[in-house]
Write an enzyme that holds these catalytic residues in place. Sequence first.
Site, mmCIF file in Angstrom:
data_model
loop_
_atom_site.group_PDB
_atom_site.id
_atom_site.type_symbol
_atom_site.label_atom_id
_atom_site.label_comp_id
_atom_site.label_asym_id
_atom_site.label_seq_id
_atom_site.Cartn_x
_atom_site.Cartn_y
_atom_site.Cartn_z
ATOM 1 N N THR A 1 0.865 -1.292 -0.038
ATOM 2 C CA THR A 1 0.061 -0.011 -0.074
ATOM 3 C C THR A 1 0.769 1.109 0.055
ATOM 4 O O THR A 1 2.054 1.249 0.558
ATOM 5 C CB THR A 1 -0.888 0.093 1.335
ATOM 6 O OG1 THR A 1 0.036 0.306 2.387
ATOM 7 C CG2 THR A 1 -1.630 -1.179 1.540
ATOM 8 N N ASP A 2 0.255 2.365 -0.613
ATOM 9 C CA ASP A 2 0.940 3.584 -0.222
ATOM 10 C C ASP A 2 0.694 3.867 1.411
ATOM 11 O O ASP A 2 -0.111 3.083 2.013
ATOM 12 C CB ASP A 2 0.330 4.729 -1.280
ATOM 13 C CG ASP A 2 1.405 5.867 -1.216
ATOM 14 O OD1 ASP A 2 2.240 6.160 -0.563
ATOM 15 O OD2 ASP A 2 1.094 6.668 -2.071
#
Length: 416
Positions: free
Chosen positions: A291-292
Amino acid sequence: MRSAVAAALAAGAVAAAVVSATPTPVSPIFIKRAPRDSASVAASAAADAAVEFNPHITWDQAVARGQALAETLGLEDKVRLATGVGWTQGPCVGNIAAVPAIDFQGLCLQDSPTGVRFALNVSAFPAAMWVPEGGLDGCLFISNVAATFDKELMYQHGVKMGAEQRAKGVSVTLGPVMNLARAPEGGRIWEAAGGDPFLTSFVASLQVEGIQSQGVIATAKHEHNRNGGDSVVDLRTFHEVYLRPFKACVDAGVGAVMCSYNRINGTYACENPATLQILKGELNFQGFVMTDWWAANSTAPTANAGTDMMMPGGATQNITESLWGPNLVAAVRVGNVSEARVTDMATRILASWIKMGQDDGHFPGVNFDSWNASASQPVNVQGNHKDHIREVGAASAVLVKNDGGALPLSGVKKIA
């Protein structure tokens, strides 16, 4: 299966798309240089890295070894591999804890496409130039590296950034960025290569090759509207425009991909099974998806969609409890996520670690602290990289001559 993906991705707008299997001819736009031979590549890498890794292991071999290691681990250790320790809780912007049972030393994830962030004695590599034209909505973004139209410089850019990341102990660099510069307000788009998918594919994939020649895991990443929003796209446009740079990076062997903050056709990118299935199925991506930072919005849907690593750990910058960690363990135990999915997460992370040779015991330890400069070791990793930076700067400057009066500039002596 493809029709199901099409329906999920295009929300019924497009029933099918045909992507030509005919190879795109080499464009004449690039600077012509002699092809890189294996000896020159090895010599270039040796000049930038003190320790070379063995790049000859295949992805299939790395996955097999990663799976064998993952299957020896208990559920908690597999989840530990997939969950960051938390923001500011380690020396890097993202940190995965060590797992001593398999001699896994942990991972340091650090920005980024312009060099080692939050570190001293490192180079500031060229990012991009932006020119406002008609206000913010008309901004044009042109990457210095892309504007050289020189594939050798693109590759060497990756080599030198990878060498500095490695020497600082960074195991996963959070770049290159390869989304197209169509929405200037959409995050750190200046780190990308402009608006052309063909040119962006070359810039990104060659930098991936260069970075990973140093044994550092590169991350193919987005950067579109970090404040939310919904990217609505039909399947044909998705394939012909937006997917192309990511496919080029997968073909180049990239070890990680980052999912973004925004929605894609109504579903958050990090819990979007349609796009992640295209990545892992259609493109046969064998690395891991992270994920960011704080881009995840759920526990089970994010895991089940195909995301493999939660960064930086906590649910938000102000909430230290993770959506994964103990919550993912609990989701497995009540049957909301299969343990096989968690094993796959661990396998993919370990496969990338093995593919880059980071399991050989020679990868440098982290010698900087992102949050406390005084705790960093004075290790200078710049080498002669200023010469490359200067070359990119010069090569990306474009002089236009108005031959034949092509531009309507009669009577004008200068423009500046």
